[in-house]
Design an enzyme around this catalytic site. Structure first.
Site, mmCIF file in Angstrom:
data_model
loop_
_atom_site.group_PDB
_atom_site.id
_atom_site.type_symbol
_atom_site.label_atom_id
_atom_site.label_comp_id
_atom_site.label_asym_id
_atom_site.label_seq_id
_atom_site.Cartn_x
_atom_site.Cartn_y
_atom_site.Cartn_z
ATOM 1 N N HIS A 145 59.202 -3.064 11.006
ATOM 2 C CA HIS A 145 59.463 -1.571 10.808
ATOM 3 C C HIS A 145 58.170 -1.004 10.387
ATOM 4 C CE1 HIS A 145 63.959 -2.567 10.322
ATOM 5 N NE2 HIS A 145 63.857 -2.095 11.526
ATOM 6 N N ARG B 171 59.355 4.378 11.936
ATOM 7 C CA ARG B 171 59.895 3.218 11.780
ATOM 8 C C ARG B 171 60.039 2.494 12.792
ATOM 9 N NH1 ARG B 171 64.874 0.729 8.928
ATOM 10 N NH2 ARG B 171 66.422 -0.033 10.467
ATOM 11 N N GLU C 156 56.952 0.235 6.745
ATOM 12 C CA GLU C 156 57.068 -0.752 5.604
ATOM 13 C C GLU C 156 55.460 -1.361 5.368
ATOM 14 O OE1 GLU C 156 60.606 -2.940 6.653
ATOM 15 O OE2 GLU C 156 61.681 -1.279 6.656
ATOM 16 N N GLU D 236 63.330 -8.242 1.528
ATOM 17 C CA GLU D 236 63.148 -6.838 1.161
ATOM 18 C C GLU D 236 62.414 -6.591 0.096
ATOM 19 O OE1 GLU D 236 63.968 -4.279 3.421
ATOM 20 O OE2 GLU D 236 65.546 -4.939 4.417
ATOM 21 N N HIS E 52 60.412 -7.282 5.215
ATOM 22 C CA HIS E 52 60.510 -5.876 5.208
ATOM 23 C C HIS E 52 60.355 -5.124 3.819
ATOM 24 C CE1 HIS E 52 62.819 -5.862 8.975
ATOM 25 N NE2 HIS E 52 62.763 -6.847 8.706
HETATM 26 ZN ZN LIG Z 1 62.778 -3.079 7.578
#
Ligand SMILES: [Zn+2]
Length: 411
Positions: free
Chosen positions: A173, A229, A176, A373, A298
């Site tokens: 993404h 993104r 990020e 994350e 992420h």
């Molecule tokens: Zn992501």
């Protein structure tokens, strides 16, 4: 027809002239839906966002939703939230202020590559090439190609033959930014650190590290739109890009992704419609028999997520993954106290199909597969200050040392 063409021309011109998007007085709201009806209403809004940008999409009741709202939509947005009776607070008052302070001041920026700043894709690639030339254990990997003709470059670190393989994928993404920065930090540590624990994992695993799995999107997030993104391929006449983490060919389009081309979670026109996911998957297939651990990095929300994402059904080694995950986030917290949660994608978020991790587990049977994350919990969201790269890199490496060491007991 003419009117339509003129409209599209004007729109394209507008986008071209607009240059780099600014986010002056854009507000990020944190909404906490408490009923399924509120979640569904937020989903409807997400499907037709009309200028809103979901930083954290609706998942299930009592899970937070973060929405970036442009100043001219604030009144409408608050009206909508009041109509559906959802609680909301302003979480970020002015996104542009965060963007302006994300990187060091121009005078304070270093000429050489490091971890006090975020870098463009060419700078990251030059650094990877230099590292591959400098360290005998490091070699460049060509892990795929992109719509705009870039390579997906990564680095393999191998100190001896037949080590079990660990794949670290970041930046799928685009916005990020902390993910690629953390992975270059980890590459540097694996090659240069004299710390015993780091040397132990560096030399007893083969590391395949792809800092940016979506280089076109990453570059676009630097040059045009910080909040980009997706990939950059045309998805219809108005919108570009598919969500590359909803595009992999295992249980593709079975929930938690959008069929709308303009949506940020558009799954693409078919499984592996995106050259990035297709070519990266082909590369992974060539080394899959060596891979024992796969980690997709992420941001944000400080979570360690376990597959599958496409189904509520737990994988057969769920208890093992949960145990490894809990030990990993305990190691992560030991340095700076950063708190993560660990659990199934579907338990902590919601169904999300077509991810890389589902594919490596479902197709190649790589059973130790995880999604991190990274920082933070939303006060900066994707716009994490560059001063947090080093602490994030340190604690994430702490977490990974435990993760691969504990995973090794399972194979
Ligand atoms: Zn992501």
């Amino acid at each position: 027809m003419w009117a339509c063409n003129l409209f599209i021309f004007a729109l394209a011109l507008g986008v071209a002239l607009a240059g780099k998007a600014r986010f002056d007085n854009y507000v990020v709201y944190r909404v906490v839906p408490t009923t399924q009806d509120q979640v569904d209403a937020l989903r409807d809004i997400e499907d037709q966002p009309d200028g809103l940008n979901f930083w954290a999409g609706p998942t299930q009741p009592n899970r937070t939703v973060d929405v970036m709202v442009p100043p001219h939509k604030i009144a409408d947005f608050e009206d909508m939230m009041n109509i559906i009776n959802a609680n909301y607070v302003v979480f970020i008052e002015d996104v542009q202020k965060l963007v302006d302070s994300e990187r060091p001041s121009v005078e304070a920026r270093s000429a050489s590559f490091g971890w006090n700043d975020y870098y463009r894709i060419d700078q990251i690639y030059s650094w990877l090439e230099e590292v591959a030339r400098t360290y005998p254990a490091a070699s460049l990997i060509h892990a795929g190609r992109t719509f705009e003709g870039r390579q997906i470059l990564g680095l393999k670190i191998s100190y001896r033959n037949n080590n079990p393989g660990v794949f670290l994928e970041g930046g799928i993404h685009a916005r990020e930014w902390i993910a690629p920065a953390t992975l270059t930090f980890i590459i540097n540590q694996l090659l240069t650190s004299t710390n015993t624990a780091i040397r132990n994992v560096a030399e007893n695993f083969d590391w395949y590290i792809v800092p940016s799995a979506n280089p076109d999107g990453y570059e676009f997030s630097h040059t045009n739109d910080r909040m980009w993104r997706k990939t950059r391929s045309p998805s219809n006449i108005l919108c570009r890009g598919a969500d590359p983490n909803r595009n992999w060919g295992f249980q593709w389009n079975t929930g938690g992704s959008s069929s709308l081309a303009c949506s940020d979670t558009f799954h693409g026109s078919s499984a592996f419609s995106e050259i990035e996911t297709r070519t990266l998957s082909e590369y992974i297939t060539t080394i899959a028999s060596k891979l024992k651990v796969y980690v997709s990095i992420h941001s944000y929300m400080q979570m360690l997520l376990l597959p599958y994402g496409f189904t509520r059904t737990r994988v057969s080694n769920y208890n093992s993954l949960l145990d490894i995950g809990q030990k990993s986030i305990a190691s992560l917290a030991s340095r700076y106290g950063t708190q993560y949660s660990v659990g199934n994608v579907v338990d902590l978020l919601y169904v999300a199909s077509g991810s890389s991790v589902d594919w490596v587990m479902g197709v190649h049977g790589i059973s130790n597969a995880f999604i991190y994350e990274l920082r933070d919990t939303g006060r900066n969201g994707f716009v994490l200050p560059a001063s947090e790269i080093i602490p994030t890199g340190q604690e994430t490496l702490d977490a990974l040392i435990t993760l691969v060491t504990e995973s090794r007991k399972t194979f």
